[in-house]
Write a protein that holds these residues in place. Structure first.
Motif, PDB file in Angstrom:
ATOM      1  N   ASP A   1       0.363  -0.925  -0.097  1.00 35.26           N
ATOM      2  CA  ASP A   1       0.048   0.105  -0.015  1.00 35.26           C
ATOM      3  C   ASP A   1       0.631   1.433   0.081  1.00 35.26           C
ATOM      4  O   ASP A   1       1.191   1.388   1.207  1.00 35.26           O
ATOM      5  CB  ASP A   1      -0.918  -0.159   1.222  1.00 35.26           C
TER       6      ASP A   1
ATOM      7  N   GLU B   1       1.000   5.374  -1.497  1.00 35.82           N
ATOM      8  CA  GLU B   1       0.474   6.748  -1.460  1.00 35.82           C
ATOM      9  C   GLU B   1       0.734   7.440  -1.730  1.00 35.82           C
ATOM     10  O   GLU B   1       0.785   8.335  -1.139  1.00 35.82           O
ATOM     11  CB  GLU B   1      -0.971   6.621  -0.496  1.00 35.82           C
TER      12      GLU B   1
ATOM     13  N   TYR C   1       0.953  10.081  -3.585  1.00 38.00           N
ATOM     14  CA  TYR C   1       0.924  11.541  -3.708  1.00 38.00           C
ATOM     15  C   TYR C   1       0.387  12.278  -2.601  1.00 38.00           C
ATOM     16  O   TYR C   1      -0.753  13.323  -2.443  1.00 38.00           O
ATOM     17  CB  TYR C   1      -0.689  11.348  -4.129  1.00 38.00           C
TER      18      TYR C   1
ATOM     19  N   ASP D   1      -2.268  -1.799  -3.639  1.00 36.13           N
ATOM     20  CA  ASP D   1      -3.470  -0.898  -4.205  1.00 36.13           C
ATOM     21  C   ASP D   1      -2.931  -0.016  -5.189  1.00 36.13           C
ATOM     22  O   ASP D   1      -2.237   0.606  -5.305  1.00 36.13           O
ATOM     23  CB  ASP D   1      -3.351  -0.772  -2.398  1.00 36.13           C
TER      24      ASP D   1
ATOM     25  N   ALA E   1      -5.212   3.918  -6.287  1.00 34.55           N
ATOM     26  CA  ALA E   1      -6.261   4.618  -6.425  1.00 34.55           C
ATOM     27  C   ALA E   1      -6.872   4.523  -8.403  1.00 34.55           C
ATOM     28  O   ALA E   1      -5.727   4.587  -9.126  1.00 34.55           O
ATOM     29  CB  ALA E   1      -5.312   6.488  -6.689  1.00 34.55           C
TER      30      ALA E   1
ATOM     31  N   TRP F   1      -7.732   6.879  -9.781  1.00 35.90           N
ATOM     32  CA  TRP F   1      -7.833   8.060 -10.834  1.00 35.90           C
ATOM     33  C   TRP F   1      -6.843   8.153 -11.057  1.00 35.90           C
ATOM     34  O   TRP F   1      -6.274   8.713 -12.029  1.00 35.90           O
ATOM     35  CB  TRP F   1      -7.890   9.523  -9.923  1.00 35.90           C
TER      36      TRP F   1
ATOM     37  N   SER G   1      -1.511   3.432 -14.194  1.00 34.39           N
ATOM     38  CA  SER G   1      -2.634   2.476 -14.512  1.00 34.39           C
ATOM     39  C   SER G   1      -2.385   1.279 -14.780  1.00 34.39           C
ATOM     40  O   SER G   1      -1.632  -0.457 -14.126  1.00 34.39           O
ATOM     41  CB  SER G   1      -4.422   2.634 -14.087  1.00 34.39           C
TER      42      SER G   1
ATOM     43  N   MET H   1      -8.540   0.669  -4.665  1.00 32.82           N
ATOM     44  CA  MET H   1      -9.112   2.274  -3.755  1.00 32.82           C
ATOM     45  C   MET H   1     -10.926   2.749  -5.006  1.00 32.82           C
ATOM     46  O   MET H   1     -10.569   3.747  -4.683  1.00 32.82           O
ATOM     47  CB  MET H   1      -8.316   2.065  -3.375  1.00 32.82           C
TER      48      MET H   1
ATOM     49  N   GLU I   1     -14.981   1.119   1.585  1.00 36.04           N
ATOM     50  CA  GLU I   1     -13.924   1.758   2.317  1.00 36.04           C
ATOM     51  C   GLU I   1     -15.402   1.688   2.836  1.00 36.04           C
ATOM     52  O   GLU I   1     -16.279   2.109   3.143  1.00 36.04           O
ATOM     53  CB  GLU I   1     -13.455   3.306   2.043  1.00 36.04           C
TER      54      GLU I   1
ATOM     55  N   SER J   1     -14.586   8.663   6.619  1.00 36.94           N
ATOM     56  CA  SER J   1     -14.685  10.093   5.951  1.00 36.94           C
ATOM     57  C   SER J   1     -14.420  10.962   6.299  1.00 36.94           C
ATOM     58  O   SER J   1     -16.169  11.117   5.936  1.00 36.94           O
ATOM     59  CB  SER J   1     -14.178   9.439   4.273  1.00 36.94           C
TER      60      SER J   1
ATOM     61  N   GLU K   1     -13.301  13.511   3.496  1.00 33.12           N
ATOM     62  CA  GLU K   1     -13.598  13.618   2.199  1.00 33.12           C
ATOM     63  C   GLU K   1     -14.693  13.373   1.174  1.00 33.12           C
ATOM     64  O   GLU K   1     -14.989  14.032   0.178  1.00 33.12           O
ATOM     65  CB  GLU K   1     -12.739  12.817   1.129  1.00 33.12           C
TER      66      GLU K   1
END
Length: 561
Positions: free
Chosen positions: A399, A401, A403, A441, A443, A445, A460, A473, A508, A512, A514
């Motif tokens: 995992d 991430e 970004y 994992d 994302a 996008w 991707s 995800m 999820e 959150s 978000e």
């Protein structure tokens, strides 16, 4: 004899009503396992097959030379899955009086086993497969063989009901409706057997329902007899190859045609015969060889607290069983000795659950932190080399991430290049002298982000190509429509299809901040399951779709219903 026959009829009718015999009970789907040794190493495989094919009754051959502990794990797992296990035994000679003790020995073994076993490890019945018509004596003195066979059945059913309630059943050929009890030309052997046994499994070995020699015609008389006696009858078919007698087996027609024909039986037979109780397929080994391979979808979760698999392994496994989980991403504490994880991983494997070592941090995308990733790889490799095969981790899941790092916004291309180099190094190291599945994992996008220096290749797609599977995800709390889970993973599904790789969809459950559309936290477990069912329905035909995972164990465990 006629008085006895009337008494038997009255007794069976009364007993049938007392135990609530009804055509409305859950239909049986049975199979035979003759190879006792299979349960030692194939428990998860057998029970997965049973679940996929609706099997809820297994006739398991018992080898009395094996200890009770040999059988307990399989029977416990089967009972937990809603599958009854009946002890299977038999031989043509068991019809003869001189071999009666062999039947009673099996019965005594089951009684003693049940006394020593836990309530969740009980054998529910004894199932006999006795074919005396294969003996020379059958042709020499059939009435004598029939009388001895009847005496043996009388003895075992009486003994079974003495001090414990064990169900006793037997396989019977369809032509015994034309064979009569010695000295009583009005009582068929089939009816006499039905009256004595708790259920019969009628060997209607044909490969078609209709016609004068089809299944429906062959079982009609026995079903009428069983209706009168209020006893259940299971209709059995065969999928084993029978050279020269192809009409007696679905071997040539195949498992799919067999299932199609069996699906017609409840309406064809059940509507007019309350005794019709379901179907059986002979036998597991031949059926499993002929059945079309069904892709087993993953259903998993993450365990981020490394200490949990050490402090509460049974709770985790119980949760996994109750939620049909077959994949766990488990974060490791690399300071722990290998034995800290071995028992948990072994028990998970026995329950059909893959365990993949989990690790990751945003900084693992940067070249300067590559050694932290490699420490995880080397730990898993050394661990797998030191434990039994059933205790080994099946893979390593990352995992990462990046970004969320400041570096991402300062120089995205640089971070992407370092991330790609780290992934290539990770895969090369993990695959060196080890059969480890590698995954990570991603994302959703990132399908809109290009590989540095190659604007025509999605990042991707590049990542999917490197790894054995990707977990996307797709953090949304609704499956369909624009912006829903299915829509978010369309590009990645297409890439994975093209590359022949597996893609797992993650949702999820953590609270959150978000947006209200991100997590199932407010909606709860039931709504999440409903939406995941839609995801599976809509993506199930995509060759790359591998199932779903929920982030994460602790949030899922404590989520509202």
């Amino acid at each position: 004899m006629k008085d006895l026959r009337c008494y038997l009829l009255l007794f069976c009718l009364t007993a049938g009503f007392l135990v609530g015999f009804s055509s409305q009970e859950t239909p049986k789907k049975a199979t035979w396992i003759w190879q006792t040794e299979l349960i030692e190493t194939k428990t998860a495989e057998i029970l997965t097959f049973a679940e996929e094919h609706g099997v809820n009754l297994i006739y398991l051959r018992i080898d009395p030379q094996k200890t009770y502990s040999y059988y307990r794990p399989f029977i416990r797992e089967a009972n937990a899955a809603g599958i009854e296990v009946h002890a299977l035994g038999g031989h043509p000679l068991w019809a003869l009086k001189e071999h009666r003790e062999r039947i009673l020995h099996l019965l005594d073994w089951v009684k003693n086993y049940n006394r020593a076993a836990g309530s969740d490890e009980q054998i529910k019945g004894v199932h006999l497969d006795i074919k005396p018509y294969l003996l020379p004596e059958w042709n020499e003195d059939k009435p004598s063989v029939l009388s001895q066979w009847m005496g043996n059945i009388e003895a075992v059913t009486s003994a079974a009901r003495k001090d414990v309630q064990l169900e006793v059943s037997a396989d019977l050929p369809v032509w015994l409706d034309d064979t009569f009890v010695p000295d009583d030309p009005e009582m068929t052997i089939s009816k006499w057997m039905i009256s004595k046994l708790d259920h019969i499994t009628l060997l209607a070995y044909r490969n078609a329902i209709d016609g004068s020699n089809g299944i429906a015609a062959l079982v009609e008389n026995e079903l009428r007899e069983a209706d009168e006696l209020a006893k259940p009858v299971i209709i059995a078919v065969n999928i084993k190859e029978i050279p020269g007698e192809e009409h007696t087996s679905f071997f040539d027609a195949g498992a799919e045609e067999m299932e199609r024909q069996l699906a017609l039986l409840p309406e064809r037979l059940g509507s007019s015969h309350p005794s019709y109780a379901g179907n059986a397929v002979h036998d597991y080994v031949n059926w499993s060889k002929r059945a079309p391979v069904k892709k087993k979808l993953k259903r998993g979760t993450y365990i981020w607290q490394a200490e949990l698999v050490i402090s509460e392994p049974e709770k985790i496994l119980a949760f996994a069983k109750s939620h049909k989980i077959n994949l766990l991403y488990v974060r490791l504490d690399l300071q722990q000795p290998y034995e800290a994880y071995a028992e948990f991983v072994g028990k998970a494997a026995a329950a059909g659950i893959e365990v993949h070592a989990l690790g990751g941090h945003p900084g693992w995308a940067l070249e300067q932190n590559r050694d932290r990733m490699m420490k995880l790889v080397h730990y898993v490799q050394a661990y797998n080399n030191s434990v039994e095969k059933n205790q080994q981790f099946r893979g390593i899941h990352l995992d990462i991430e990046p970004y969320v790092l400041p570096d991402w916004y300062e120089d995205t291309d640089s971070v992407l290049r370092q991330w790609m180099d780290n992934i290539k190094a990770f895969v090369a190291e993990a695959k060196q002298a080890a059969d480890l599945e590698v995954s990570c994992d991603l994302a959703f996008w990132l399908d809109g982000t290009s590989v540095p220096g190659d604007p025509d290749t999605s990042f991707s797609k590049w990542m999917i190509q490197q790894l054995d599977h990707i977990t996307i995800m797709a953090f949304r709390n609704y499956a369909g429509g624009r912006g829903g889970i299915v829509h978010l993973v369309e590009e990645e599904i297409g890439y994975a299809n093209e590359l022949g790789k597996e893609l797992i969809v993650a949702v999820e459950m953590k609270q959150s901040h978000e947006g209200e559309f991100v997590s199932f936290y407010e909606h709860g477990k039931a709504e999440m399951e409903r939406q995941l069912a839609i995801v599976t329905e809509q993506l199930g035909k995509q060759p790359s779709y591998g199932g779903n995972v929920v982030h994460a164990y602790d949030y899922w465990k404590n989520a509202k219903e």
